[in-house]
Scaffold this motif. Structure first.
Motif, PDB file in Angstrom:
ATOM      1  N   GLY A 117     -20.156 -47.604 -61.457  1.00 28.43           N
ATOM      2  CA  GLY A 117     -19.740 -47.271 -60.020  1.00 28.43           C
ATOM      3  C   GLY A 117     -19.245 -46.085 -59.176  1.00 28.43           C
ATOM      4  N   ARG A 118     -18.646 -44.840 -60.830  1.00 28.93           N
ATOM      5  CA  ARG A 118     -18.938 -43.937 -59.867  1.00 28.93           C
ATOM      6  C   ARG A 118     -19.530 -43.169 -59.610  1.00 28.93           C
ATOM      7  NH1 ARG A 118     -17.998 -39.097 -62.973  1.00 28.93           N
ATOM      8  NH2 ARG A 118     -19.899 -39.253 -64.845  1.00 28.93           N
ATOM      9  N   TRP A 119     -21.176 -43.184 -59.835  1.00 28.73           N
ATOM     10  CA  TRP A 119     -22.672 -43.086 -59.678  1.00 28.73           C
ATOM     11  C   TRP A 119     -23.104 -43.178 -57.644  1.00 28.73           C
ATOM     12  CZ3 TRP A 119     -24.266 -37.885 -60.561  1.00 28.73           C
ATOM     13  CH2 TRP A 119     -23.561 -37.495 -61.747  1.00 28.73           C
ATOM     14  N   ALA A 120     -22.242 -43.794 -57.761  1.00 31.48           N
ATOM     15  CA  ALA A 120     -22.600 -44.093 -56.207  1.00 31.48           C
ATOM     16  C   ALA A 120     -22.800 -43.235 -54.763  1.00 31.48           C
ATOM     17  CB  ALA A 120     -21.405 -45.856 -55.177  1.00 31.48           C
ATOM     18  N   PRO A 121     -23.441 -43.266 -53.827  1.00 32.86           N
ATOM     19  CA  PRO A 121     -23.527 -42.527 -52.689  1.00 32.86           C
ATOM     20  C   PRO A 121     -21.996 -42.579 -52.409  1.00 32.86           C
ATOM     21  CG  PRO A 121     -24.759 -44.305 -52.729  1.00 32.86           C
ATOM     22  CD  PRO A 121     -24.180 -44.880 -53.925  1.00 32.86           C
ATOM     23  N   SER A 122     -22.050 -41.520 -51.774  1.00 35.85           N
ATOM     24  CA  SER A 122     -20.312 -41.498 -50.322  1.00 35.85           C
ATOM     25  C   SER A 122     -21.416 -40.170 -49.458  1.00 35.85           C
ATOM     26  CB  SER A 122     -19.472 -41.127 -51.654  1.00 35.85           C
ATOM     27  OG  SER A 122     -19.055 -40.018 -52.506  1.00 35.85           O
ATOM     28  N   GLY A 123     -20.353 -40.618 -48.499  1.00 37.50           N
ATOM     29  CA  GLY A 123     -20.169 -39.452 -47.512  1.00 37.50           C
ATOM     30  C   GLY A 123     -20.047 -38.381 -47.653  1.00 37.50           C
ATOM     31  N   ASP A 182     -16.908 -45.168 -45.522  1.00 40.88           N
ATOM     32  CA  ASP A 182     -15.851 -44.814 -46.870  1.00 40.88           C
ATOM     33  C   ASP A 182     -16.027 -46.678 -47.626  1.00 40.88           C
ATOM     34  OD1 ASP A 182     -15.327 -42.306 -47.448  1.00 40.88           O
ATOM     35  OD2 ASP A 182     -13.935 -41.931 -45.703  1.00 40.88           O
ATOM     36  N   HIS A 183     -15.901 -47.277 -46.522  1.00 36.32           N
ATOM     37  CA  HIS A 183     -15.850 -48.184 -47.156  1.00 36.32           C
ATOM     38  C   HIS A 183     -17.505 -48.641 -47.118  1.00 36.32           C
ATOM     39  CE1 HIS A 183     -12.414 -49.835 -44.012  1.00 36.32           C
ATOM     40  NE2 HIS A 183     -11.590 -49.746 -45.904  1.00 36.32           N
ATOM     41  N   GLN A 184     -18.855 -48.546 -46.848  1.00 35.28           N
ATOM     42  CA  GLN A 184     -19.890 -48.010 -47.117  1.00 35.28           C
ATOM     43  C   GLN A 184     -20.092 -47.911 -48.456  1.00 35.28           C
ATOM     44  OE1 GLN A 184     -22.215 -46.613 -43.824  1.00 35.28           O
ATOM     45  NE2 GLN A 184     -22.198 -47.974 -42.763  1.00 35.28           N
ATOM     46  N   GLY A 185     -19.831 -46.298 -48.497  1.00 31.49           N
ATOM     47  CA  GLY A 185     -19.498 -45.925 -50.177  1.00 31.49           C
ATOM     48  C   GLY A 185     -18.847 -47.415 -51.001  1.00 31.49           C
ATOM     49  N   ALA A 186     -17.717 -47.671 -50.634  1.00 36.89           N
ATOM     50  CA  ALA A 186     -17.357 -48.645 -51.372  1.00 36.89           C
ATOM     51  C   ALA A 186     -18.092 -49.429 -51.615  1.00 36.89           C
ATOM     52  CB  ALA A 186     -15.755 -48.619 -51.314  1.00 36.89           C
ATOM     53  N   GLY A 187     -18.876 -50.366 -51.059  1.00 33.35           N
ATOM     54  CA  GLY A 187     -20.105 -51.025 -51.136  1.00 33.35           C
ATOM     55  C   GLY A 187     -21.112 -51.096 -52.149  1.00 33.35           C
ATOM     56  N   ALA A 188     -21.709 -49.378 -51.859  1.00 33.45           N
ATOM     57  CA  ALA A 188     -22.736 -49.476 -52.800  1.00 33.45           C
ATOM     58  C   ALA A 188     -22.234 -49.656 -54.030  1.00 33.45           C
ATOM     59  CB  ALA A 188     -22.855 -47.865 -53.074  1.00 33.45           C
ATOM     60  N   ASN A 205     -20.381 -36.831 -50.542  1.00 35.47           N
ATOM     61  CA  ASN A 205     -19.816 -36.980 -51.864  1.00 35.47           C
ATOM     62  C   ASN A 205     -18.274 -36.629 -51.955  1.00 35.47           C
ATOM     63  OD1 ASN A 205     -20.644 -37.056 -54.309  1.00 35.47           O
ATOM     64  ND2 ASN A 205     -20.675 -34.823 -54.419  1.00 35.47           N
ATOM     65  N   ASN A 206     -17.909 -37.099 -51.161  1.00 30.34           N
ATOM     66  CA  ASN A 206     -16.126 -37.315 -51.486  1.00 30.34           C
ATOM     67  C   ASN A 206     -15.619 -38.112 -52.116  1.00 30.34           C
ATOM     68  OD1 ASN A 206     -17.084 -39.302 -49.398  1.00 30.34           O
ATOM     69  ND2 ASN A 206     -15.102 -39.697 -47.904  1.00 30.34           N
ATOM     70  N   GLN A 207     -16.386 -39.545 -53.011  1.00 31.11           N
ATOM     71  CA  GLN A 207     -16.308 -40.186 -53.788  1.00 31.11           C
ATOM     72  C   GLN A 207     -14.442 -40.348 -53.649  1.00 31.11           C
ATOM     73  OE1 GLN A 207     -17.750 -38.375 -57.920  1.00 31.11           O
ATOM     74  NE2 GLN A 207     -18.471 -36.525 -56.174  1.00 31.11           N
ATOM     75  N   PRO A 208     -14.322 -41.403 -52.815  1.00 28.26           N
ATOM     76  CA  PRO A 208     -12.781 -41.984 -51.955  1.00 28.26           C
ATOM     77  C   PRO A 208     -12.456 -43.025 -53.564  1.00 28.26           C
ATOM     78  CG  PRO A 208     -14.307 -42.946 -50.713  1.00 28.26           C
ATOM     79  CD  PRO A 208     -15.214 -41.929 -51.937  1.00 28.26           C
ATOM     80  N   TRP A 209     -13.572 -43.524 -54.116  1.00 28.67           N
ATOM     81  CA  TRP A 209     -13.052 -45.187 -54.827  1.00 28.67           C
ATOM     82  C   TRP A 209     -12.433 -44.395 -56.242  1.00 28.67           C
ATOM     83  CZ3 TRP A 209     -18.303 -44.356 -53.543  1.00 28.67           C
ATOM     84  CH2 TRP A 209     -19.251 -43.182 -53.876  1.00 28.67           C
ATOM     85  N   ARG A 210     -11.106 -45.216 -56.797  1.00 28.19           N
ATOM     86  CA  ARG A 210     -10.412 -45.685 -57.795  1.00 28.19           C
ATOM     87  C   ARG A 210     -10.085 -46.865 -58.100  1.00 28.19           C
ATOM     88  NH1 ARG A 210     -11.679 -41.122 -55.740  1.00 28.19           N
ATOM     89  NH2 ARG A 210      -9.969 -39.579 -54.977  1.00 28.19           N
ATOM     90  N   PHE A 211      -9.975 -46.655 -59.129  1.00 25.81           N
ATOM     91  CA  PHE A 211     -10.406 -48.306 -60.074  1.00 25.81           C
ATOM     92  C   PHE A 211      -9.025 -48.290 -60.980  1.00 25.81           C
ATOM     93  CE2 PHE A 211     -15.289 -45.415 -60.623  1.00 25.81           C
ATOM     94  CZ  PHE A 211     -15.359 -46.338 -59.694  1.00 25.81           C
ATOM     95  N   MET A 212      -9.108 -49.743 -60.675  1.00 26.86           N
ATOM     96  CA  MET A 212      -8.024 -50.218 -61.869  1.00 26.86           C
ATOM     97  C   MET A 212      -8.358 -51.293 -62.818  1.00 26.86           C
ATOM     98  SD  MET A 212      -4.047 -51.227 -61.498  1.00 26.86           S
ATOM     99  CE  MET A 212      -3.653 -49.799 -61.308  1.00 26.86           C
ATOM    100  N   VAL A 213      -8.998 -51.315 -64.079  1.00 30.39           N
ATOM    101  CA  VAL A 213      -9.041 -52.757 -64.962  1.00 30.39           C
ATOM    102  C   VAL A 213      -7.517 -53.382 -65.387  1.00 30.39           C
ATOM    103  CG1 VAL A 213     -10.187 -52.503 -66.555  1.00 30.39           C
ATOM    104  CG2 VAL A 213     -11.100 -50.992 -65.500  1.00 30.39           C
ATOM    105  N   ILE A 214      -7.981 -55.041 -65.135  1.00 30.71           N
ATOM    106  CA  ILE A 214      -6.647 -55.387 -65.692  1.00 30.71           C
ATOM    107  C   ILE A 214      -7.779 -56.506 -66.831  1.00 30.71           C
ATOM    108  CG2 ILE A 214      -5.132 -57.126 -65.180  1.00 30.71           C
ATOM    109  CD1 ILE A 214      -4.989 -54.442 -63.889  1.00 30.71           C
ATOM    110  N   ALA A 215      -7.263 -56.200 -67.676  1.00 31.57           N
ATOM    111  CA  ALA A 215      -6.885 -56.904 -68.695  1.00 31.57           C
ATOM    112  C   ALA A 215      -6.507 -58.760 -68.698  1.00 31.57           C
ATOM    113  CB  ALA A 215      -7.633 -56.594 -70.466  1.00 31.57           C
ATOM    114  N   ARG A 216      -7.413 -59.536 -69.120  1.00 35.31           N
ATOM    115  CA  ARG A 216      -6.699 -60.356 -69.681  1.00 35.31           C
ATOM    116  C   ARG A 216      -5.507 -60.621 -70.089  1.00 35.31           C
ATOM    117  NH1 ARG A 216     -10.399 -63.920 -72.331  1.00 35.31           N
ATOM    118  NH2 ARG A 216     -10.858 -64.761 -70.659  1.00 35.31           N
ATOM    119  N   GLU A 217      -5.216 -60.079 -70.724  1.00 40.70           N
ATOM    120  CA  GLU A 217      -3.806 -59.545 -71.575  1.00 40.70           C
ATOM    121  C   GLU A 217      -2.897 -58.628 -70.908  1.00 40.70           C
ATOM    122  OE1 GLU A 217      -6.761 -57.897 -73.032  1.00 40.70           O
ATOM    123  OE2 GLU A 217      -7.430 -60.584 -73.951  1.00 40.70           O
ATOM    124  N   ASP A 218      -3.230 -57.973 -69.829  1.00 40.53           N
ATOM    125  CA  ASP A 218      -2.785 -57.393 -68.621  1.00 40.53           C
ATOM    126  C   ASP A 218      -1.256 -58.913 -68.199  1.00 40.53           C
ATOM    127  OD1 ASP A 218      -1.008 -56.355 -67.002  1.00 40.53           O
ATOM    128  OD2 ASP A 218      -2.487 -53.940 -67.125  1.00 40.53           O
TER     129      ASP A 218
END
Length: 162
Positions: free
Chosen positions: A27-33, A86-92, A35-48
């Motif tokens: 996901g981090r290597w997706a293209p963005s306008g 930025d929405h297009q970049g998030a889709g990528a 190259n601003n890379q505005p995406w942020r990630f949060m992983v929520i495991a089953r135990e959380d």
């Protein structure tokens, strides 16, 4: 690409941290306008404890509950420069992660309906609506189903012949 499918049923087996890291890297290597890379990630495991709270935010609660983990893909509002781009970049970014999950032998599905109530979903995650915009949640795990899909012929999608 042609073999990837949306998987909505998962076994109870866990997903390794290394597998999750590989998916996030994709996901981090997706293209963005700009190259601003505005995406942020949060992983929520089953135990959380937030995993069940997240399930309550969608009509697809059974998918979230059966997943080994959910990857929340958000845009940091302060890092955005063009809403459309930025929405297009998030889709990528999301597509990259879905392809990476498939390449690792995992099943995954892009949950979009969960973004319809941003305030409730972000509150369930303990995140600020003024700072972040949820783009999707990717529910993933070991697949417990075979996926199927069809596509329209290319000729139906073309506005004119090339």
């Amino acid at each position: 690409m042609r073999e990837r499918r949306s998987i909505r049923r998962f076994t109870g087996d866990p997903v390794a941290r290394e597998e999750l890291a590989a998916i996030l890297e994709a996901g981090r290597w997706a293209p963005s306008g700009l190259n601003n890379q505005p995406w942020r990630f949060m992983v929520i495991a089953r135990e959380d404890p937030r995993h069940d709270k997240l399930a309550e935010c969608t009509k697809y609660a059974r998918i979230v509950r059966s997943s080994a983990a959910c990857v929340c893909v958000l845009l940091e509002k302060a890092a955005m420069y063009s809403e459309m781009k930025d929405h297009q970049g998030a889709g990528a970014c999301i597509q990259n992660m879905l392809l990476a999950a498939h390449a690792l032998g995992l099943g995954a599905v892009w949950l979009g309906q969960i973004v319809n109530d941003q305030p409730t979903t972000l509150a369930a995650l303990g995140l600020s609506e003024s700072e972040l915009e949820l783009q999707a949640v990717i529910a993933l795990g070991r697949p417990d189903q075979k996926g199927e899909s069809t596509r329209k012929p290319l000729s139906e999608l073309m506005l004119e012949d090339f």
